[in-house]
Design a protein around this motif. Structure first.
Motif, PDB file in Angstrom:
ATOM      1  N   THR A   1      23.615 -15.002 -11.070  1.00  0.00           N
ATOM      2  CA  THR A   1      23.290 -16.304 -11.643  1.00  0.00           C
ATOM      3  C   THR A   1      24.536 -17.187 -11.626  1.00  0.00           C
ATOM      4  OG1 THR A   1      21.753 -15.160 -13.105  1.00  0.00           O
ATOM      5  CG2 THR A   1      22.228 -17.455 -13.633  1.00  0.00           C
TER       6      THR A   1
ATOM      7  N   PRO B   1      23.189 -22.690 -16.458  1.00  0.00           N
ATOM      8  CA  PRO B   1      22.958 -21.668 -15.436  1.00  0.00           C
ATOM      9  C   PRO B   1      22.093 -22.226 -14.313  1.00  0.00           C
ATOM     10  CG  PRO B   1      21.644 -21.210 -17.380  1.00  0.00           C
ATOM     11  CD  PRO B   1      22.428 -22.467 -17.681  1.00  0.00           C
TER      12      PRO B   1
ATOM     13  N   SER C   1      18.747 -17.881 -10.324  1.00  0.00           N
ATOM     14  CA  SER C   1      19.175 -16.504 -10.094  1.00  0.00           C
ATOM     15  C   SER C   1      18.745 -16.022  -8.715  1.00  0.00           C
ATOM     16  CB  SER C   1      18.577 -15.578 -11.145  1.00  0.00           C
ATOM     17  OG  SER C   1      19.227 -15.743 -12.351  1.00  0.00           O
TER      18      SER C   1
ATOM     19  N   HIS D   1      26.780 -20.333 -12.648  1.00  0.00           N
ATOM     20  CA  HIS D   1      26.876 -21.235 -13.805  1.00  0.00           C
ATOM     21  C   HIS D   1      27.634 -22.480 -13.372  1.00  0.00           C
ATOM     22  CE1 HIS D   1      25.379 -18.408 -16.896  1.00  0.00           C
ATOM     23  NE2 HIS D   1      25.679 -17.543 -15.937  1.00  0.00           N
TER      24      HIS D   1
END
Ligand SMILES: [Zn+2]
Length: 79
Positions: free
Chosen positions: A36, A9, A12, A38
């Protein structure tokens, strides 16, 4: 040779959804969208983004909403 790869990840991002009421407590302007990204990584180096997960949380009643719980208003407010 062993290859280390997989998903990681990223950082955010938080966006306040102005004027969208929370379906649980009914307050407006309390919903925050968390995005978020990835990434696919190779030896822990991020190569490219694969998908972005989205989650909304109400700062008033602390209720969390996942993609399948988003209301029409929430979907419209998401940039
Ligand atoms: Zn709420």
């Amino acid at each position: 040779m062993i290859l280390f790869f997989g998903m990681r990840p990223g950082k955010s991002e938080t966006t306040l959804l102005q004027g969208t009421p929370c379906p649980h407590c009914g307050n407006s302007g309390t919903l925050e969208l968390y995005r978020t990204p990835h990434y696919f990584h190779l030896f822990w180096i991020k190569i490219f983004p694969v998908y972005t997960s989205r989650m909304i949380e109400c700062t008033h009643c602390k209720r969390g909403y996942f993609k399948e719980d988003f209301t029409e208003d929430m979907r419209r407010a998401i940039p």
